[in-house]
Write a protein that holds these residues in place. Structure first.
Motif, mmCIF file in Angstrom:
data_model
loop_
_atom_site.group_PDB
_atom_site.id
_atom_site.type_symbol
_atom_site.label_atom_id
_atom_site.label_comp_id
_atom_site.label_asym_id
_atom_site.label_seq_id
_atom_site.Cartn_x
_atom_site.Cartn_y
_atom_site.Cartn_z
ATOM 1 N N TRP A 131 0.865 -1.178 0.000
ATOM 2 C CA TRP A 131 0.000 0.000 0.000
ATOM 3 C C TRP A 131 0.902 1.228 0.000
ATOM 4 O O TRP A 131 1.888 1.273 0.744
ATOM 5 N N TYR A 132 0.535 2.228 -0.787
ATOM 6 C CA TYR A 132 1.415 3.380 -1.002
ATOM 7 C C TYR A 132 0.757 4.676 -0.569
ATOM 8 O O TYR A 132 -0.459 4.845 -0.679
ATOM 9 N N THR A 133 1.581 5.617 -0.138
ATOM 10 C CA THR A 133 1.107 6.913 0.328
ATOM 11 C C THR A 133 0.546 7.724 -0.833
ATOM 12 O O THR A 133 1.205 7.860 -1.863
ATOM 13 N N PRO A 134 -0.639 8.304 -0.664
ATOM 14 C CA PRO A 134 -1.160 9.197 -1.697
ATOM 15 C C PRO A 134 -0.212 10.388 -1.894
ATOM 16 O O PRO A 134 0.301 10.947 -0.920
ATOM 17 N N PRO A 135 0.026 10.775 -3.154
ATOM 18 C CA PRO A 135 1.006 11.833 -3.415
ATOM 19 C C PRO A 135 0.662 13.174 -2.776
ATOM 20 O O PRO A 135 1.565 13.934 -2.420
#
Length: 156
Positions: free
Chosen positions: A7-11
């Protein structure tokens, strides 16, 4: 679609905090989505053993003991901002974050992290917090417009 633990951090969260020199716990897929820092270390690089430099963006692996080890290294580096779940009952929160961080911002809204394909996940069960290390990053976090409660841990 295969299930993933990635899961990745929203920009928009990263952009709201300024530019970072290094993301020591990233991967190519995350970088393609959020351009978290000028340089990244991947799991294969092992950001726990490589040297850290400059201002750090850290969204560490949330499993134990990795979260503890990354937060310990962040506290030693003492320059940057980390994003974790708001696990105030966790031993690492008391032993590492409260003992070494400069400031915390408990986010009001739950972060809908990105999947590898760029789509947003569902709302997670836990809230998140941004953790500032160093006075400069505490000032940046204090002025940040993401809705939440800022707490300065070091009364200067």
């Amino acid at each position: 679609m295969a299930i993933s633990d990635e899961w990745y951090t929203p920009p928009e969260i990263i952009r709201s905090l300024g530019e970072f020199d290094l993301d020591p716990a990233s991967c190519k897929e995350a970088y393609d989505l959020n351009h978290s820092a000028k340089e990244i270390y991947t799991k294969e690089d092992n950001g726990l053993v490589l040297p850290w430099h400059g201002r750090i963006w850290l969204n560490p692996p949330y499993s134990n003991p990795l979260i503890q080890r990354f937060l310990e290294k962040m506290s030693l580096h003492n320059k940057g901002i980390a994003l974790t779940f708001s696990k105030i009952e966790a031993k690492w929160f008391h032993d590492i974050v409260l003992a070494h961080a400069t400031a915390i911002k408990f986010l009001y809204d739950r972060v809908r992290f990105l999947r590898a394909d760029g789509t947003r996940g569902l709302q997670p069960r836990n809230g998140s917090m941004l953790i500032a290390y160093g006075n400069e990053d505490a000032e940046i976090l204090s002025a940040n417009t993401i809705k939440g409660k800022f707490i300065n841990l070091k009364n200067n």
